[in-house]
Write a protein that holds these residues in place. Structure first.
Motif, PDB file in Angstrom:
ATOM      1  N   ALA A 166       0.848  -1.206   0.000  1.00  0.00           N
ATOM      2  CA  ALA A 166       0.000   0.000   0.000  1.00  0.00           C
ATOM      3  C   ALA A 166       0.881   1.253   0.000  1.00  0.00           C
ATOM      4  CB  ALA A 166      -0.939  -0.019   1.210  1.00  0.00           C
ATOM      5  N   GLN A 167       1.716   1.366  -0.993  1.00  0.00           N
ATOM      6  CA  GLN A 167       2.776   2.370  -0.983  1.00  0.00           C
ATOM      7  C   GLN A 167       2.299   3.803  -1.163  1.00  0.00           C
ATOM      8  OE1 GLN A 167       5.806   1.279  -3.842  1.00  0.00           O
ATOM      9  NE2 GLN A 167       5.817  -0.865  -3.162  1.00  0.00           N
ATOM     10  N   ASP A 168       1.125   4.003  -1.749  1.00  0.00           N
ATOM     11  CA  ASP A 168       0.704   5.359  -2.106  1.00  0.00           C
ATOM     12  C   ASP A 168      -0.669   5.702  -1.537  1.00  0.00           C
ATOM     13  OD1 ASP A 168       3.062   5.694  -3.753  1.00  0.00           O
ATOM     14  OD2 ASP A 168       2.098   4.361  -5.188  1.00  0.00           O
ATOM     15  N   ASN A 169      -0.946   5.265  -0.309  1.00  0.00           N
ATOM     16  CA  ASN A 169      -2.260   5.462   0.301  1.00  0.00           C
ATOM     17  C   ASN A 169      -2.183   6.394   1.502  1.00  0.00           C
ATOM     18  OD1 ASN A 169      -2.259   2.801  -1.113  1.00  0.00           O
ATOM     19  ND2 ASN A 169      -4.376   2.758  -0.463  1.00  0.00           N
ATOM     20  N   LEU A 175      -3.830   7.269   5.330  1.00  0.00           N
ATOM     21  CA  LEU A 175      -3.995   6.349   6.451  1.00  0.00           C
ATOM     22  C   LEU A 175      -5.210   5.441   6.332  1.00  0.00           C
ATOM     23  CD1 LEU A 175      -3.212   5.347   9.312  1.00  0.00           C
ATOM     24  CD2 LEU A 175      -4.677   7.172  10.207  1.00  0.00           C
ATOM     25  N   PHE A 176      -6.411   5.996   6.142  1.00  0.00           N
ATOM     26  CA  PHE A 176      -7.611   5.161   6.166  1.00  0.00           C
ATOM     27  C   PHE A 176      -7.586   4.123   5.045  1.00  0.00           C
ATOM     28  CE2 PHE A 176     -11.042   7.632   8.753  1.00  0.00           C
ATOM     29  CZ  PHE A 176     -10.166   7.699   9.831  1.00  0.00           C
ATOM     30  N   ASP A 177      -7.187   4.522   3.841  1.00  0.00           N
ATOM     31  CA  ASP A 177      -7.115   3.573   2.729  1.00  0.00           C
ATOM     32  C   ASP A 177      -6.023   2.525   2.969  1.00  0.00           C
ATOM     33  OD1 ASP A 177      -9.108   5.013   1.498  1.00  0.00           O
ATOM     34  OD2 ASP A 177      -7.731   6.187   0.261  1.00  0.00           O
ATOM     35  N   TRP A 178      -4.931   2.962   3.557  1.00  0.00           N
ATOM     36  CA  TRP A 178      -3.816   2.068   3.888  1.00  0.00           C
ATOM     37  C   TRP A 178      -4.272   1.008   4.899  1.00  0.00           C
ATOM     38  CZ3 TRP A 178      -1.139   1.847   8.669  1.00  0.00           C
ATOM     39  CH2 TRP A 178       0.137   1.285   8.642  1.00  0.00           C
ATOM     40  N   LEU A 179      -5.010   1.445   5.919  1.00  0.00           N
ATOM     41  CA  LEU A 179      -5.517   0.499   6.920  1.00  0.00           C
ATOM     42  C   LEU A 179      -6.486  -0.506   6.303  1.00  0.00           C
ATOM     43  CD1 LEU A 179      -6.150   2.931   9.923  1.00  0.00           C
ATOM     44  CD2 LEU A 179      -4.442   1.101   9.834  1.00  0.00           C
ATOM     45  N   PRO A 227       7.809  11.469  12.524  1.00  0.00           N
ATOM     46  CA  PRO A 227       7.915  12.275  11.304  1.00  0.00           C
ATOM     47  C   PRO A 227       7.931  11.469  10.011  1.00  0.00           C
ATOM     48  CG  PRO A 227       9.982  12.314  12.542  1.00  0.00           C
ATOM     49  CD  PRO A 227       8.959  11.694  13.424  1.00  0.00           C
ATOM     50  N   SER A 228       8.668  10.358   9.965  1.00  0.00           N
ATOM     51  CA  SER A 228       8.759   9.598   8.710  1.00  0.00           C
ATOM     52  C   SER A 228       7.429   8.966   8.343  1.00  0.00           C
ATOM     53  CB  SER A 228       9.839   8.518   8.823  1.00  0.00           C
ATOM     54  OG  SER A 228      11.115   9.091   8.926  1.00  0.00           O
ATOM     55  N   SER A 229       6.754   8.368   9.311  1.00  0.00           N
ATOM     56  CA  SER A 229       5.463   7.755   9.047  1.00  0.00           C
ATOM     57  C   SER A 229       4.436   8.793   8.619  1.00  0.00           C
ATOM     58  CB  SER A 229       4.969   7.004  10.282  1.00  0.00           C
ATOM     59  OG  SER A 229       3.690   6.469  10.056  1.00  0.00           O
ATOM     60  N   ASN A 230       4.433   9.945   9.280  1.00  0.00           N
ATOM     61  CA  ASN A 230       3.495  11.001   8.898  1.00  0.00           C
ATOM     62  C   ASN A 230       3.726  11.452   7.462  1.00  0.00           C
ATOM     63  OD1 ASN A 230       3.619  12.594  12.198  1.00  0.00           O
ATOM     64  ND2 ASN A 230       2.397  10.866  11.480  1.00  0.00           N
ATOM     65  N   ALA A 231       4.992  11.482   7.036  1.00  0.00           N
ATOM     66  CA  ALA A 231       5.306  11.839   5.647  1.00  0.00           C
ATOM     67  C   ALA A 231       4.899  10.721   4.701  1.00  0.00           C
ATOM     68  CB  ALA A 231       6.787  12.143   5.514  1.00  0.00           C
ATOM     69  N   SER A 289       4.623   1.624   7.494  1.00  0.00           N
ATOM     70  CA  SER A 289       4.529   3.034   7.112  1.00  0.00           C
ATOM     71  C   SER A 289       5.832   3.781   7.386  1.00  0.00           C
ATOM     72  CB  SER A 289       3.378   3.730   7.847  1.00  0.00           C
ATOM     73  OG  SER A 289       3.602   3.751   9.244  1.00  0.00           O
ATOM     74  N   ASN A 290       6.863   3.047   7.753  1.00  0.00           N
ATOM     75  CA  ASN A 290       8.213   3.592   7.888  1.00  0.00           C
ATOM     76  C   ASN A 290       9.166   2.416   7.720  1.00  0.00           C
ATOM     77  OD1 ASN A 290      10.654   4.715   8.520  1.00  0.00           O
ATOM     78  ND2 ASN A 290      10.103   5.349  10.589  1.00  0.00           N
TER      79      ASN A 290
END
Length: 460
Positions: A87-90, A92-96, A301-305, A333-334
């Protein structure tokens, strides 16, 4: 396996190093020493250590090194080590939604392999204390929490295991699939049992437990309130995700009629024994409430980005007095899984609003050490190099080609590439030497994690 500290009459002497103590006065020594007796720091200061010391089992010439406190990770999801790169380009909600069906098929065997991979990455990046938020407990998954604790103990990482949970599934308006959640009563029983079985509140403890329902969009209000009551009755800390994305804020307003911070306040979830992951979308009122109550923040920070969540207002939080530490977040996500690199990422990301002094080199180091220790409630034990504190120390090599031209040792660590780690001590014992783990075979961990990732993918 239980890792015992060295006897108090055995000493390790570190000399000729640059030292950033991160104590209350931000004392630094250009060519100093640290003496460790057993598992505690006996002395620290400028110049060589006393030559008359007894019981010295190891004397380290740390010329060309910076000594710092071991880094403290305040938020992670170890199990995600075996679902990296998906899920590289999602957002948060879509990633989950994309990953929940896979995560719902984990078990204790897979968790053991994933936890060792995650813990290894943390240790190799200078982290000596970590908290992990595990909240997926399939009915046929076995002893997941026990497997994770066993895996981390073998590596020698100081650990806060967060007994997480979810009880709000799709049928209740949440995001997780129905088979990925637990019954509320079962969660509370299991959470209390985890505290009773594992939590060690003594000085120097290698294992503590916190109670950690997952997030407002995957947990019922009843569970939030009952979990807070349970944690305070048992004397342990509370953790959850909060204000991570704009979508979460909208979800809370639609479901509860208020934003995340006001919702947390209404359920008893603000206080010095609470810390939240992310806190990206916080207004002035939210920050003021966190500061007034001493509620902590895990800044990732990395996950938020990676998930395009936004930039947390860390400089404003710090100015208001909010306790803030650093977190890796889950390695789905990181993907690097390193805490050391978050020092640089936090410093750079927090300047993107055009404030060049929003976070300084030393401010970033403080976030990753004393900031994290305060968030976990262990500021009297770890997070700084001070007499009487635990010997959790990192020795960074800063005289190589990547760092030798940076005159400021702290800037070499937090503005430059992550330096090689020559030695990492946890509780006075080496767990990393010359960049390699001392407690386990790294190739075995790598293979076990790869096999676990393939096994989990085959179940999806």
């Amino acid at each position: 396996m239980t890792t015992l500290p060295p006897p108090a009459d055995e000493r390790i002497v570190i000399e000729n190093a640059a030292i950033a103590t991160v104590d209350g006065a931000d004392n630094e020594y250009s060519r100093g020493h640290v003496v460790i007796a057993g598992n505690v720091i006996e002395s620290v200061g400028e110049g060589p250590a006393p030559q008359w010391l007894q019981g010295v089992t190891r004397r380290i010439n740390a010329e060309g090194h910076l000594v710092t406190p071991g880094l403290v990770n305040t938020h992670h999801h170890f199990y995600q080590w075996i679902t990296r790169g998906l899920a590289q380009d999602n957002i948060l909600f879509d990633w989950l939604v994309a990953l929940y069906p896979t995560w719902a098929r984990i078990d204790d065997k897979l968790i053991h392999a994933a936890a060792q991979g995650s813990a290894a990455a943390l240790l190799k990046s200078g982290c000596t204390t970590a908290s992990d938020h595990h909240y997926v407990f399939p009915k046929d998954g076995g002893d997941i929490l026990g497997a994770e604790i066993e895996a981390v103990e073998e590596l020698g990482l100081r650990f806060t295991a967060l007994r997480g949970s979810m009880d709000r599934s799709k049928k209740d308006g949440g995001l997780p699939p129905d088979h990925a959640v637990e019954n509320t009563e079962d969660i509370l029983i299991a959470s209390e049992a985890a505290v009773d079985r594992y939590h060690d509140a003594t000085f120097g403890s290698m294992l503590q437990i916190a109670i950690a329902p997952c997030s407002p969009f995957s947990v019922s209000t009843e569970l939030m309130r009952e979990a807070a009551l349970l944690a305070r009755r048992k004397g342990v800390r509370l953790h959850t995700h909060g204000s991570e994305t704009a979508e979460e804020e909208q979800f809370c307003k639609e479901l509860f009629g208020m934003g995340p911070t006001d919702y947390f306040e209404s359920t008893g979830w603000l206080g010095e024994d609470v810390w939240m992951a992310h806190c990206v979308h916080m207004n002035d009122s939210d920050i003021a409430k966190f500061a007034e109550t001493g509620t902590g923040v895990a800044h990732c920070p990395s996950s938020n980005a990676r998930l395009a969540a936004g930039i947390a207002r860390v400089p404003d939080m710090l100015k208001a007095g909010v306790p803030v530490g650093l977190g890796v977040d889950g390695t789905a996500s990181n993907e690097s899984g390193e805490l050391g690199t978050e020092l640089r990422n936090a410093l750079l990301i927090n300047r993107l609003h055009g404030r060049p002094d929003a976070l300084t080199a030393r401010g970033s180091l403080r976030l990753g050490t004393m900031g994290g220790a305060r968030v976990l409630g262990r500021q009297n034990e770890i997070g700084s190099i001070e007499v009487g504190k635990l010997a959790d120390l990192a020795l960074w090599k800063i005289d190589g080609i990547m760092h030798s031209s940076i005159a400021d040792p702290v800037a070499a660590l937090t503005l430059g590439a992550l330096p090689p780690l020559s030695l990492l001590l946890v509780n006075g014992r080496p767990v990393v030497e010359n960049g390699y783990l001392t407690t386990v075979n790294e190739d075995r961990i790598a293979k076990a994690a790869a096999d676990a990732a393939k096994e989990l993918a085959s179940r999806s």
